[in-house]
Motif scaffolding. Structure first.
Motif, PDB file in Angstrom:
ATOM      1  N   ASN A  12       0.772  -1.371  -0.176  1.00 34.50           N
ATOM      2  CA  ASN A  12       0.072   0.022   0.034  1.00 34.50           C
ATOM      3  C   ASN A  12       0.947   1.341  -0.102  1.00 34.50           C
ATOM      4  OD1 ASN A  12      -2.237  -1.532  -0.057  1.00 34.50           O
ATOM      5  ND2 ASN A  12      -2.583  -1.456   2.163  1.00 34.50           N
ATOM      6  N   GLU A  13       1.918   1.325   0.754  1.00 34.09           N
ATOM      7  CA  GLU A  13       3.000   2.334   0.567  1.00 34.09           C
ATOM      8  C   GLU A  13       3.603   2.478  -0.895  1.00 34.09           C
ATOM      9  OE1 GLU A  13       2.952   4.033   3.110  1.00 34.09           O
ATOM     10  OE2 GLU A  13       1.813   2.763   4.203  1.00 34.09           O
ATOM     11  N   CYS A  14       3.565   1.470  -1.588  1.00 40.07           N
ATOM     12  CA  CYS A  14       4.071   1.672  -3.063  1.00 40.07           C
ATOM     13  C   CYS A  14       3.046   2.088  -3.645  1.00 40.07           C
ATOM     14  CB  CYS A  14       4.241   0.103  -3.586  1.00 40.07           C
ATOM     15  SG  CYS A  14       5.469  -0.918  -2.993  1.00 40.07           S
ATOM     16  N   ASN A  15       1.586   2.161  -3.474  1.00 35.62           N
ATOM     17  CA  ASN A  15       0.779   2.849  -4.157  1.00 35.62           C
ATOM     18  C   ASN A  15       0.844   4.440  -3.804  1.00 35.62           C
ATOM     19  OD1 ASN A  15      -0.728   0.745  -4.898  1.00 35.62           O
ATOM     20  ND2 ASN A  15      -1.938   0.784  -3.244  1.00 35.62           N
ATOM     21  N   VAL A  16       1.536   4.877  -2.632  1.00 41.55           N
ATOM     22  CA  VAL A  16       1.764   6.215  -2.328  1.00 41.55           C
ATOM     23  C   VAL A  16       2.882   6.652  -3.267  1.00 41.55           C
ATOM     24  CG1 VAL A  16       2.442   7.822  -0.526  1.00 41.55           C
ATOM     25  CG2 VAL A  16       0.559   6.151   0.153  1.00 41.55           C
ATOM     26  N   LEU A  17       3.828   5.530  -3.484  1.00 36.97           N
ATOM     27  CA  LEU A  17       4.924   6.103  -4.089  1.00 36.97           C
ATOM     28  C   LEU A  17       4.587   6.329  -5.454  1.00 36.97           C
ATOM     29  CD1 LEU A  17       7.567   3.737  -2.543  1.00 36.97           C
ATOM     30  CD2 LEU A  17       7.575   6.042  -2.327  1.00 36.97           C
ATOM     31  N   ARG A  18       3.690   5.394  -6.194  1.00 40.00           N
ATOM     32  CA  ARG A  18       3.284   5.543  -7.580  1.00 40.00           C
ATOM     33  C   ARG A  18       2.629   6.908  -7.717  1.00 40.00           C
ATOM     34  NH1 ARG A  18       2.523   0.108  -7.520  1.00 40.00           N
ATOM     35  NH2 ARG A  18       0.211   0.121  -6.511  1.00 40.00           N
ATOM     36  N   ASP A  19       1.938   7.388  -6.829  1.00 41.18           N
ATOM     37  CA  ASP A  19       1.167   8.661  -6.747  1.00 41.18           C
ATOM     38  C   ASP A  19       2.054   9.823  -6.717  1.00 41.18           C
ATOM     39  OD1 ASP A  19      -1.287   7.217  -6.782  1.00 41.18           O
ATOM     40  OD2 ASP A  19      -1.655   7.793  -4.630  1.00 41.18           O
ATOM     41  N   LEU A  66      10.784  17.915   6.587  1.00 40.21           N
ATOM     42  CA  LEU A  66      11.254  16.446   6.575  1.00 40.21           C
ATOM     43  C   LEU A  66      11.864  16.094   5.152  1.00 40.21           C
ATOM     44  CD1 LEU A  66      10.882  13.457   7.202  1.00 40.21           C
ATOM     45  CD2 LEU A  66       8.531  13.358   6.281  1.00 40.21           C
ATOM     46  N   LYS A  67      11.421  16.695   3.996  1.00 39.27           N
ATOM     47  CA  LYS A  67      11.776  16.250   2.619  1.00 39.27           C
ATOM     48  C   LYS A  67      13.290  16.680   2.747  1.00 39.27           C
ATOM     49  CE  LYS A  67      11.336  17.531  -2.212  1.00 39.27           C
ATOM     50  NZ  LYS A  67      10.652  18.220  -2.963  1.00 39.27           N
ATOM     51  N   ALA A  95      22.998   6.801  -2.174  1.00 35.69           N
ATOM     52  CA  ALA A  95      21.171   6.958  -2.070  1.00 35.69           C
ATOM     53  C   ALA A  95      20.849   8.148  -2.433  1.00 35.69           C
ATOM     54  CB  ALA A  95      20.864   6.430  -0.622  1.00 35.69           C
ATOM     55  N   SER A  96      19.714   8.342  -3.031  1.00 38.00           N
ATOM     56  CA  SER A  96      18.984   9.571  -3.367  1.00 38.00           C
ATOM     57  C   SER A  96      17.351   9.224  -3.352  1.00 38.00           C
ATOM     58  CB  SER A  96      19.252  10.245  -4.533  1.00 38.00           C
ATOM     59  OG  SER A  96      18.841   9.242  -5.727  1.00 38.00           O
ATOM     60  N   THR A  97      16.480  10.132  -3.353  1.00 35.43           N
ATOM     61  CA  THR A  97      15.296   9.668  -3.305  1.00 35.43           C
ATOM     62  C   THR A  97      14.661  10.462  -4.491  1.00 35.43           C
ATOM     63  OG1 THR A  97      12.955   9.730  -2.010  1.00 35.43           O
ATOM     64  CG2 THR A  97      14.561  11.888  -1.806  1.00 35.43           C
ATOM     65  N   SER A  98      13.354   9.781  -5.004  1.00 35.62           N
ATOM     66  CA  SER A  98      12.595  10.186  -5.889  1.00 35.62           C
ATOM     67  C   SER A  98      11.320  10.761  -5.373  1.00 35.62           C
ATOM     68  CB  SER A  98      12.266   9.543  -7.149  1.00 35.62           C
ATOM     69  OG  SER A  98      13.511   8.934  -7.661  1.00 35.62           O
ATOM     70  N   ILE A  99      11.135  10.788  -4.107  1.00 34.20           N
ATOM     71  CA  ILE A  99       9.928  11.245  -3.558  1.00 34.20           C
ATOM     72  C   ILE A  99      10.009  12.802  -3.530  1.00 34.20           C
ATOM     73  CG2 ILE A  99       8.308  11.204  -1.305  1.00 34.20           C
ATOM     74  CD1 ILE A  99       9.711   8.586  -0.766  1.00 34.20           C
ATOM     75  N   ASP A 100       8.946  13.329  -4.226  1.00 39.15           N
ATOM     76  CA  ASP A 100       8.528  14.645  -4.400  1.00 39.15           C
ATOM     77  C   ASP A 100       7.763  15.449  -3.406  1.00 39.15           C
ATOM     78  OD1 ASP A 100      10.385  15.879  -6.317  1.00 39.15           O
ATOM     79  OD2 ASP A 100       9.183  15.536  -7.973  1.00 39.15           O
ATOM     80  N   ALA A 103       4.278  15.413   1.649  1.00 42.64           N
ATOM     81  CA  ALA A 103       2.912  14.762   2.497  1.00 42.64           C
ATOM     82  C   ALA A 103       3.095  13.222   2.185  1.00 42.64           C
ATOM     83  CB  ALA A 103       1.824  15.337   1.960  1.00 42.64           C
ATOM     84  N   ASN A 104       3.727  12.987   0.952  1.00 41.29           N
ATOM     85  CA  ASN A 104       3.633  11.405   0.682  1.00 41.29           C
ATOM     86  C   ASN A 104       4.904  10.741   1.665  1.00 41.29           C
ATOM     87  OD1 ASN A 104       1.640  11.394  -1.042  1.00 41.29           O
ATOM     88  ND2 ASN A 104       3.132  11.664  -2.939  1.00 41.29           N
ATOM     89  N   LEU A 105       5.844  11.279   1.745  1.00 40.73           N
ATOM     90  CA  LEU A 105       7.142  11.029   2.424  1.00 40.73           C
ATOM     91  C   LEU A 105       6.520  10.682   3.916  1.00 40.73           C
ATOM     92  CD1 LEU A 105      10.033  10.098   2.953  1.00 40.73           C
ATOM     93  CD2 LEU A 105      10.550  12.623   3.163  1.00 40.73           C
ATOM     94  N   GLU A 106       5.629  11.908   4.472  1.00 40.44           N
ATOM     95  CA  GLU A 106       5.385  11.803   5.870  1.00 40.44           C
ATOM     96  C   GLU A 106       4.328  10.777   6.162  1.00 40.44           C
ATOM     97  OE1 GLU A 106       2.973  15.209   8.668  1.00 40.44           O
ATOM     98  OE2 GLU A 106       4.403  15.749   6.752  1.00 40.44           O
ATOM     99  N   LYS A 107       3.673  10.461   5.100  1.00 35.22           N
ATOM    100  CA  LYS A 107       2.574   9.330   5.057  1.00 35.22           C
ATOM    101  C   LYS A 107       3.132   7.907   5.314  1.00 35.22           C
ATOM    102  CE  LYS A 107      -1.472   6.902   3.008  1.00 35.22           C
ATOM    103  NZ  LYS A 107      -1.326   6.126   4.005  1.00 35.22           N
ATOM    104  N   ILE A 108       4.091   7.643   4.292  1.00 39.13           N
ATOM    105  CA  ILE A 108       4.958   6.606   4.282  1.00 39.13           C
ATOM    106  C   ILE A 108       5.757   6.216   5.692  1.00 39.13           C
ATOM    107  CG2 ILE A 108       6.956   5.315   3.368  1.00 39.13           C
ATOM    108  CD1 ILE A 108       6.289   6.577   0.798  1.00 39.13           C
ATOM    109  N   ILE A 109       6.449   7.254   6.211  1.00 39.86           N
ATOM    110  CA  ILE A 109       7.039   7.378   7.599  1.00 39.86           C
ATOM    111  C   ILE A 109       5.919   6.930   8.751  1.00 39.86           C
ATOM    112  CG2 ILE A 109       8.608   8.555   9.312  1.00 39.86           C
ATOM    113  CD1 ILE A 109       9.713   9.895   6.607  1.00 39.86           C
ATOM    114  N   LYS A 110       5.097   7.720   8.811  1.00 41.54           N
ATOM    115  CA  LYS A 110       3.846   7.474   9.813  1.00 41.54           C
ATOM    116  C   LYS A 110       3.179   5.951   9.910  1.00 41.54           C
ATOM    117  CE  LYS A 110       2.811  12.142  10.669  1.00 41.54           C
ATOM    118  NZ  LYS A 110       3.580  12.406  11.674  1.00 41.54           N
ATOM    119  N   ASP A 111       3.153   5.604   8.478  1.00 38.28           N
ATOM    120  CA  ASP A 111       2.493   4.061   8.358  1.00 38.28           C
ATOM    121  C   ASP A 111       3.484   3.105   8.731  1.00 38.28           C
ATOM    122  OD1 ASP A 111       0.183   5.717   7.374  1.00 38.28           O
ATOM    123  OD2 ASP A 111       0.596   4.810   5.230  1.00 38.28           O
ATOM    124  N   ILE A 112       4.618   3.293   8.311  1.00 37.37           N
ATOM    125  CA  ILE A 112       5.629   2.342   8.924  1.00 37.37           C
ATOM    126  C   ILE A 112       6.025   2.311  10.355  1.00 37.37           C
ATOM    127  CG2 ILE A 112       8.081   1.841   8.621  1.00 37.37           C
ATOM    128  CD1 ILE A 112       8.113   2.571   5.473  1.00 37.37           C
TER     129      ILE A 112
END
Length: 185
Positions: A12-19, A66-67, A95-100, A103-112
């Protein structure tokens, strides 16, 4: 929480990443960076991670802060001069991130952070990784030419080949060896 339930939650977190425009090739990588920090905390093994980049520090940040923090953290954890731990450096090298979207990064961290990791520790984190790869292979058709090898087939190949510690094997080579043994039997 079973291993399959945890894999589904991670998927489900992958869905957030896809978004956020991240491709399936990067799902596991993006999640691995975050999961490593979380699991280090859960297992009481944060000593190799600089205090300012430990799990509690990451989850305390929000939004653009956070970003920016996360991007700098990835750079610093892969830098041997800033993080003198070879294991951590190897995980975060280049390492680098593609999370732009912050809010998506924050959601993933909180869900995990909310996941119950007890069963994952019992069953093995490798199973979580395999579960994500299997989900990816099943839901993205061919996975751009990459196919998931089911665990029973891997186990059978290992039993037939009997690899020794330090040996490397390629699945294609294993399959040829299995076919050869079957013809000779």
């Amino acid at each position: 929480m079973t291993n399959q339930e945890i894999v589904q939650r991670l998927w489900n977190e992958c869905n957030v990443l896809r978004d956020d425009g991240i491709t399936y090739q990067d799902y596991v990588t993006e999640l691995t960076y975050i999961l490593f920090l979380k699991m280090s905390k859960e297992q009481g093994q944060e000593e190799g991670i600089p205090v300012q980049y430990r799990w509690d520090e990451l989850k305390a940040k929000e939004g653009l802060e956070l970003k920016n923090f996360y991007k700098q953290m990835l750079l610093d954890l892969g830098n041997a001069q800033k993080t003198p731990n070879p294991k951590v450096n190897a995980i975060y090298k280049d390492a680098s991130t593609s999370i732009d979207e912050p809010a998506n990064l924050e959601k993933i961290i909180k869900d995990i952070d909310e996941l119950d990791w007890f069963s994952a520790r019992e069953e093995g984190l490798g199973n979580l990784y395999e579960g994500l790869l299997e989900k990816n292979a099943n839901e993205t058709k061919s996975g751009a030419g990459q196919y998931f090898t089911p665990r029973p087939l891997i186990n059978m190949m290992v039993r037939m080949v009997h690899p020794k510690p330090g040996e490397r094997l390629c699945e294609q080579r294993c399959l040829r060896l299995i076919q050869f043994k079957e013809r000779c039997a």
